[in-house]
Motif scaffolding. Sequence first.
Motif, PDB file in Angstrom:
ATOM      1  N   LEU A 129     -70.620  37.070 -88.850  1.00  0.00           N
ATOM      2  CA  LEU A 129     -70.768  37.711 -90.171  1.00  0.00           C
ATOM      3  C   LEU A 129     -71.161  39.174 -90.003  1.00  0.00           C
ATOM      4  O   LEU A 129     -70.643  40.052 -90.694  1.00  0.00           O
ATOM      5  N   SER A 158     -67.276  42.323 -93.834  1.00  0.00           N
ATOM      6  CA  SER A 158     -68.509  41.847 -94.463  1.00  0.00           C
ATOM      7  C   SER A 158     -69.134  42.983 -95.258  1.00  0.00           C
ATOM      8  O   SER A 158     -69.212  44.120 -94.784  1.00  0.00           O
ATOM      9  N   VAL A 214     -74.337  41.309 -96.913  1.00  0.00           N
ATOM     10  CA  VAL A 214     -74.169  40.231 -95.939  1.00  0.00           C
ATOM     11  C   VAL A 214     -74.598  40.706 -94.557  1.00  0.00           C
ATOM     12  O   VAL A 214     -75.285  39.991 -93.825  1.00  0.00           O
ATOM     13  N   ALA A 241     -73.065  32.715 -97.687  1.00  0.00           N
ATOM     14  CA  ALA A 241     -71.654  32.542 -97.307  1.00  0.00           C
ATOM     15  C   ALA A 241     -70.813  32.157 -98.526  1.00  0.00           C
ATOM     16  O   ALA A 241     -69.729  32.702 -98.734  1.00  0.00           O
ATOM     17  N   ILE A 286     -67.509  34.622 -99.761  1.00  0.00           N
ATOM     18  CA  ILE A 286     -66.173  34.285 -99.281  1.00  0.00           C
ATOM     19  C   ILE A 286     -65.183  34.593-100.407  1.00  0.00           C
ATOM     20  O   ILE A 286     -65.481  34.394-101.576  1.00  0.00           O
ATOM     21  N   ALA A 314     -67.674  33.062 -92.913  1.00  0.00           N
ATOM     22  CA  ALA A 314     -68.310  32.418 -94.067  1.00  0.00           C
ATOM     23  C   ALA A 314     -67.810  30.985 -94.233  1.00  0.00           C
ATOM     24  O   ALA A 314     -68.595  30.068 -94.476  1.00  0.00           O
TER      25      ALA A 314
END
Length: 115
Positions: free
Chosen positions: A13, A19, A23, A50, A54, A104
Amino acid sequence: MTHTQLSQLVQALLDAPQSNPKVKEFAQSWIDAEGTPKQEELTKQLVSVAEQNIALIDETIGFAGSELATQILGEEGAANLLQHAKEIKAEGAEFCDCPACVAAKNIIDLKAEIL
Protein backbone atom coordinates in the motif's frame (compact mmCIF):
# COMPACT_ATOMS: atom_id res chain seq x y z
CA MET A 1 -1.42 -15.18 7.79
CA THR A 2 1.91 -14.31 9.35
CA HIS A 3 2.94 -10.90 10.56
CA THR A 4 5.53 -10.85 7.77
CA GLN A 5 2.82 -11.39 5.15
CA LEU A 6 0.69 -8.63 6.65
CA SER A 7 3.72 -6.33 6.71
CA GLN A 8 4.26 -7.03 3.00
CA LEU A 9 0.65 -6.07 2.23
CA VAL A 10 0.96 -2.82 4.18
CA GLN A 11 4.29 -2.08 2.46
CA ALA A 12 2.59 -2.65 -0.91
CA LEU A 13 0.00 0.00 0.00
CA LEU A 14 2.80 2.39 0.92
CA ASP A 15 4.84 1.66 -2.20
CA ALA A 16 2.00 1.87 -4.73
CA PRO A 17 2.26 5.16 -6.64
CA GLN A 18 -1.54 5.24 -6.93
CA SER A 19 -2.18 5.08 -3.17
CA ASN A 20 -3.55 8.37 -1.96
CA PRO A 21 -1.62 10.36 0.66
CA LYS A 22 -4.03 9.34 3.45
CA VAL A 23 -3.44 5.65 2.74
CA LYS A 24 0.32 6.17 2.52
CA GLU A 25 0.28 8.01 5.84
CA PHE A 26 -1.73 5.21 7.46
CA ALA A 27 0.60 2.54 6.05
CA GLN A 28 3.68 4.42 7.25
CA SER A 29 2.15 4.81 10.72
CA TRP A 30 1.46 1.07 10.81
CA ILE A 31 5.05 0.28 9.83
CA ASP A 32 6.48 2.83 12.28
CA ALA A 33 4.48 1.24 15.11
CA GLU A 34 6.12 -2.17 14.60
CA GLY A 35 5.69 -4.41 17.62
CA THR A 36 3.73 -1.92 19.70
CA PRO A 37 0.15 -1.85 20.96
CA LYS A 38 -0.43 1.03 18.53
CA GLN A 39 0.24 -1.33 15.62
CA GLU A 40 -2.38 -3.71 16.99
CA GLU A 41 -4.91 -0.86 17.03
CA LEU A 42 -3.97 0.20 13.51
CA THR A 43 -4.31 -3.40 12.33
CA LYS A 44 -7.95 -3.29 13.45
CA GLN A 45 -8.43 -0.31 11.09
CA LEU A 46 -6.50 -1.77 8.16
CA VAL A 47 -9.39 -3.55 6.43
CA SER A 48 -11.60 -0.47 6.72
CA VAL A 49 -8.88 1.70 5.17
CA ALA A 50 -8.51 -0.78 2.31
CA GLU A 51 -12.28 -0.98 1.77
CA GLN A 52 -12.60 2.80 1.64
CA ASN A 53 -9.78 3.22 -0.85
CA ILE A 54 -10.20 0.45 -3.40
CA ALA A 55 -11.65 1.64 -6.71
CA LEU A 56 -14.46 -0.22 -8.37
CA ILE A 57 -13.78 -0.77 -12.06
CA ASP A 58 -16.67 1.52 -12.99
CA GLU A 59 -15.12 4.27 -10.87
CA THR A 60 -11.84 3.78 -12.69
CA ILE A 61 -13.61 3.97 -16.05
CA GLY A 62 -15.37 7.14 -14.96
CA PHE A 63 -12.12 8.71 -13.83
CA ALA A 64 -10.20 7.63 -16.94
CA GLY A 65 -12.80 9.30 -19.16
CA SER A 66 -12.71 12.56 -17.22
CA GLU A 67 -10.98 15.85 -17.86
CA LEU A 68 -9.17 15.40 -14.54
CA ALA A 69 -7.60 12.16 -15.78
CA THR A 70 -6.45 13.95 -18.92
CA GLN A 71 -4.90 16.71 -16.79
CA ILE A 72 -3.12 14.23 -14.52
CA LEU A 73 -2.17 11.49 -16.99
CA GLY A 74 -2.11 13.38 -20.27
CA GLU A 75 -4.39 12.60 -23.17
CA GLU A 76 -2.62 9.38 -24.14
CA GLY A 77 -2.29 8.15 -20.55
CA ALA A 78 -5.98 8.73 -19.84
CA ALA A 79 -6.98 7.03 -23.09
CA ASN A 80 -4.75 4.04 -22.30
CA LEU A 81 -6.19 3.75 -18.79
CA LEU A 82 -9.73 3.96 -20.14
CA GLN A 83 -9.07 1.25 -22.70
CA HIS A 84 -7.39 -0.98 -20.14
CA ALA A 85 -10.16 -0.52 -17.58
CA LYS A 86 -12.83 -1.36 -20.15
CA GLU A 87 -10.89 -4.46 -21.21
CA ILE A 88 -10.52 -5.84 -17.70
CA LYS A 89 -14.16 -5.06 -16.94
CA ALA A 90 -15.14 -7.08 -20.02
CA GLU A 91 -13.05 -9.93 -18.59
CA GLY A 92 -15.02 -9.73 -15.34
CA ALA A 93 -12.90 -7.44 -13.17
CA GLU A 94 -14.80 -5.84 -10.32
CA PHE A 95 -11.97 -3.59 -9.14
CA CYS A 96 -9.17 -1.52 -10.62
CA ASP A 97 -5.96 -3.51 -11.02
CA CYS A 98 -3.42 -0.81 -10.21
CA PRO A 99 -0.89 -1.74 -7.50
CA ALA A 100 -2.76 0.26 -4.83
CA CYS A 101 -6.08 -1.44 -5.54
CA VAL A 102 -4.47 -4.88 -5.81
CA ALA A 103 -2.87 -4.37 -2.38
CA ALA A 104 -6.19 -3.17 -0.94
CA LYS A 105 -8.02 -6.15 -2.47
CA ASN A 106 -5.48 -8.57 -0.98
CA ILE A 107 -6.07 -7.03 2.45
CA ILE A 108 -9.85 -7.17 2.03
CA ASP A 109 -9.67 -10.82 0.92
CA LEU A 110 -7.82 -11.67 4.14
CA LYS A 111 -10.23 -9.75 6.38
CA ALA A 112 -11.15 -12.79 8.49
CA GLU A 113 -7.49 -13.52 9.21
CA ILE A 114 -6.58 -9.89 9.92
CA LEU A 115 -9.43 -9.10 12.29
